[in-house]
Design a protein around this motif. Structure first.
Motif, PDB file in Angstrom:
ATOM      1  N   THR A  89       0.840  -1.194   0.000  1.00 57.13           N
ATOM      2  CA  THR A  89       0.000   0.000   0.000  1.00 57.13           C
ATOM      3  C   THR A  89       0.876   1.246   0.000  1.00 57.13           C
ATOM      4  OG1 THR A  89      -1.767   1.188   1.174  1.00 57.13           O
ATOM      5  CG2 THR A  89      -0.167   0.011   2.530  1.00 57.13           C
ATOM      6  N   ASP A  91      -0.949   4.231   0.455  1.00 58.58           N
ATOM      7  CA  ASP A  91      -1.877   5.199   1.062  1.00 58.58           C
ATOM      8  C   ASP A  91      -2.369   4.729   2.424  1.00 58.58           C
ATOM      9  OD1 ASP A  91      -3.553   3.137   0.301  1.00 58.58           O
ATOM     10  OD2 ASP A  91      -4.512   4.246  -1.320  1.00 58.58           O
ATOM     11  N   GLY A  93      -3.036   1.909   3.702  1.00 62.64           N
ATOM     12  CA  GLY A  93      -3.999   0.827   3.812  1.00 62.64           C
ATOM     13  C   GLY A  93      -5.338   1.073   3.162  1.00 62.64           C
ATOM     14  N   THR A  94      -5.506   2.193   2.459  1.00 60.90           N
ATOM     15  CA  THR A  94      -6.774   2.438   1.777  1.00 60.90           C
ATOM     16  C   THR A  94      -6.940   1.498   0.592  1.00 60.90           C
ATOM     17  OG1 THR A  94      -6.749   4.766   2.431  1.00 60.90           O
ATOM     18  CG2 THR A  94      -8.202   4.152   0.618  1.00 60.90           C
ATOM     19  N   THR A  95      -5.870   1.314  -0.159  1.00 65.93           N
ATOM     20  CA  THR A  95      -5.896   0.405  -1.304  1.00 65.93           C
ATOM     21  C   THR A  95      -4.635  -0.457  -1.282  1.00 65.93           C
ATOM     22  OG1 THR A  95      -4.824   2.040  -2.735  1.00 65.93           O
ATOM     23  CG2 THR A  95      -7.244   1.949  -2.762  1.00 65.93           C
ATOM     24  N   TYR A  96      -4.742  -1.625  -1.905  1.00 70.00           N
ATOM     25  CA  TYR A  96      -3.612  -2.547  -1.987  1.00 70.00           C
ATOM     26  C   TYR A  96      -3.453  -3.064  -3.409  1.00 70.00           C
ATOM     27  CZ  TYR A  96      -3.319  -2.797   3.098  1.00 70.00           C
ATOM     28  OH  TYR A  96      -3.157  -2.489   4.430  1.00 70.00           O
ATOM     29  N   TRP A 310      -5.501  -2.697   8.797  1.00 73.39           N
ATOM     30  CA  TRP A 310      -4.756  -3.175   7.641  1.00 73.39           C
ATOM     31  C   TRP A 310      -5.612  -4.013   6.719  1.00 73.39           C
ATOM     32  CZ3 TRP A 310       0.370  -2.677   6.007  1.00 73.39           C
ATOM     33  CH2 TRP A 310       1.136  -1.796   6.784  1.00 73.39           C
TER      34      TRP A 310
END
Length: 321
Positions: A89, A91, A93-96, A310
């Motif tokens: 990530t 950001d 943990g907003t996107t992976y 997470w």
């Protein structure tokens, strides 16, 4: 560090007879697990698959895999190998996104004693625990390790990954059982490296995964402290791998001979070509219309109960693998 975790230098000193199959990258990422959740497209987390592209959510026989195309360099190896997808990530943990793979290698019998029998047809096995959330939860004999290839040496963060940026690759090692009951196909580990198999089992070439991940472009600024990385199943402690044998019978038998001479690599040839002949086909998803290759969609499909910072999923159904 626990004695369960091997260092790269220790592994180098115990090397004996072995063979090796390299795969440049996964041919698909998908939310299926033919061993743990056969036939399901909604219960499994995301996995990265290497080897025979004939694998589907319902695959359970060597003959199924041997009809496919492999992206392994040895055309006689139509096995399928899979691990939880490694994600990063940028950001918090907003996107992976999946971490790029530099190379997947399947080693057989590295650092072990000569095998008594070939890996049986239709053998399925799993190493590690998909539900482990701490080092204490790990299955000891799987001997899973995460480290920076060629250094720098680093302590592990709370999630089991190196706490400092890797200058080369983030590398994973994972050992599978080296004992099997040839009648029931039940597997087990020896009492110790080079030791004896459980009653009713015989030794076969031991499989070890060695996977190198390249985060240098994905995370150009690196990290200090908690690595911005996780597995689709959670922290590094939940490392696990799956295998369904697809070696042709002739090649599987030829592999036994490679376990005899210490400190020597031996290629395994077979009716489909020499060990490094490669294949001319292109491995692709056998069921592109089923399941998903997107991490966020896979989490939704699993029917999440609660998600931490997470994105680790707690579900009502936990399976020890």
């Amino acid at each position: 560090m626990s004695s369960l975790l091997f260092t790269a230098s220790m592994l180098a000193t115990v090397a004996s007879a072995y063979t090796q199959v390299n795969v440049p990258s996964p041919f698909m990422q998908k939310n299926i697990d033919p061993i743990v959740f056969p036939g399901s497209y909604s219960e499994s987390h995301l996995h990265s698959f290497y080897g025979s592209d004939a694998v589907t959510a319902s695959t359970n026989k060597s003959s199924d895999l041997q009809t496919g195309c492999t992206n392994a360099e040895n055309p006689n190896d139509l096995s399928v190998y899979w691990v939880p997808t490694v994600l990063y990530t940028t950001d918090s943990g907003t996107t992976y996104s999946p971490v790029p793979v530099s190379r997947f290698s399947a080693y057989y019998n590295l650092g072990e004693t000569p095998a008594e029998i070939a890996i049986p047809q239709d053998l399925k096995m799993v190493a590690g625990s998909a539900t482990a959330k701490s080092q204490a939860d790990m299955i000891a004999n799987a001997q899973s390790e995460w480290f920076c290839e060629n250094g720098p040496s680093s302590t592990l963060d709370a999630n089991g990954f190196p706490s400092q940026t890797c200058s080369t690759h983030l590398q994973q090692l994972l050992y599978f059982p080296q004992c099997v009951n040839p009648t029931t196909l039940e597997t087990g580990y020896k009492t110790k490296r080079g030791g004896t198999c459980p009653a009713g089992m015989k030794s076969m070439p031991q499989l070890r995964f060695s996977i190198r991940y390249d985060l240098r472009k994905a995370l150009p600024n690196g990290w200090t402290g908690t690595a911005p990385v996780k597995l689709a199943c959670g922290p590094a402690w939940c490392s696990h791998g799956d295998f369904i044998n697809g070696w042709t019978e002739e090649a599987a038998q030829n592999m036994v001979a490679t376990t005899q001479d210490k400190m020597k690599f031996s290629g395994v040839d077979g009716k489909l070509g020499t060990y490094n002949a490669k294949t001319t086909c292109k491995a692709v998803d056998a069921e592109p219309q089923k399941g998903t290759s997107d991490y966020a969609e896979s989490v939704k499909a699993m029917g999440k109960r609660s998600v931490g910072a997470w994105g680790w999923v707690t579900r009502s159904r936990l399976v020890r693998v």
